[in-house]
Design an enzyme around this catalytic site. Structure first.
Site, PDB file in Angstrom:
ATOM      1  CG  ASP A  18      -6.244  -0.056  -1.016  1.00 46.81           C
ATOM      2  OD1 ASP A  18      -5.872  -0.936  -0.221  1.00 46.81           O
ATOM      3  OD2 ASP A  18      -5.889   1.147  -0.918  1.00 46.81           O
ATOM      4  CG  ASP A  20      -6.272   1.778   5.486  1.00 47.59           C
ATOM      5  OD1 ASP A  20      -7.443   1.991   5.854  1.00 47.59           O
ATOM      6  OD2 ASP A  20      -5.496   1.036   6.106  1.00 47.59           O
TER       7      ASP A  20
END
Length: 230
Positions: A18, A20
């Site tokens: 991932d 952010d």
């Protein structure tokens, strides 16, 4: 005549990150963007942000601004997010640059609920390398917690889901990775996330384990995770 060096063998294990909250610290930026958006519509910023943390933008608009055109709401949000990429202050988490440059080429990719141009803008500003495999919000019709984003990431890497590691910070992403049949580790939170196979309070603490995971040729093994919420 010296013969050319043999091409490196593809990694037998792969890792999908991932972005952010996992590689880039953008939590404060996201809060400011949503606060500014909420102010435009005369809404309570804390209430809007609380909903936005759990849902995708269109679902957030339906919950907090049902009387407004969702496409206009989305356009306003995109405008604010693009401006944040250009002028916001944020940085990569400690260990991110070291980790990404140490991973073998072709062994890793990004799976994000954001859009590719914003990821590239943030990576350019923080000096992080961008891999060839980048699954963004426009790549899939179903976002996290659906398994679709991580399954697409595995396909683009030419990887078997069972031999993939997902590194996440958010519950929806953890559920997405688990539903894709992958090993899932959580980072950047003081407490373990429900369902994750391993937890590291910081990304820096996870770096050696992630590199060891990718370097191993054995099939991944781990204890059964706590069942994620439905």
């Amino acid at each position: 005549m010296t013969s050319p060096a043999a091409a490196p063998l593809p990694a037998s294990r792969h890792v999908l990150f991932d972005v952010d909250g996992t590689l880039i610290d953008a939590v404060a930026n996201q809060r400011r963007v949503w606060e500014t958006w909420a102010a435009r519509y005369g809404l309570d910023a804390d209430e809007v942000h609380a909903v936005a943390l759990r849902t995708r933008p269109m679902e957030t608009f339906a919950a907090v601004a049902p009387d407004h055109d969702p496409h206009a709401c989305l356009a306003a949000l995109h405008e604010l997010e693009d401006e944040d990429v250009r002028s916001g202050v944020y940085e990569a988490f400690d260990g991110a640059a070291e980790l990404l440059t140490a991973l073998p080429p072709g062994s890793w990719g990004l799976v994000t609920s954001n859009y590719e141009h914003r990821v590239r803008g943030r990576f350019d500003r923080t000096g992080l390398p961008v891999p060839p495999v980048l699954v963004d919000a426009a790549s899939v019709t179903e976002g996290k917690p659906s398994p679709a984003p991580y399954l697409l990431g595995a396909r683009r890497l030419g990887a078997t889901p069972a031999r993939c590691l997902v590194v996440e910070d958010a519950p929806s992403g953890i559920r997405s990775g688990l539903r894709a049949g992958m090993t899932v580790w959580s980072v950047n939170a003081p407490a373990p996330a429900a369902g994750a196979h391993r937890h590291f309070p910081t990304l820096r603490e996870a770096v050696p384990a992630i590199l060891a995971f990718v370097a191993s040729t054995a099939a991944p093994t781990h204890p059964a995770p706590t069942p994620p919420p439905a």
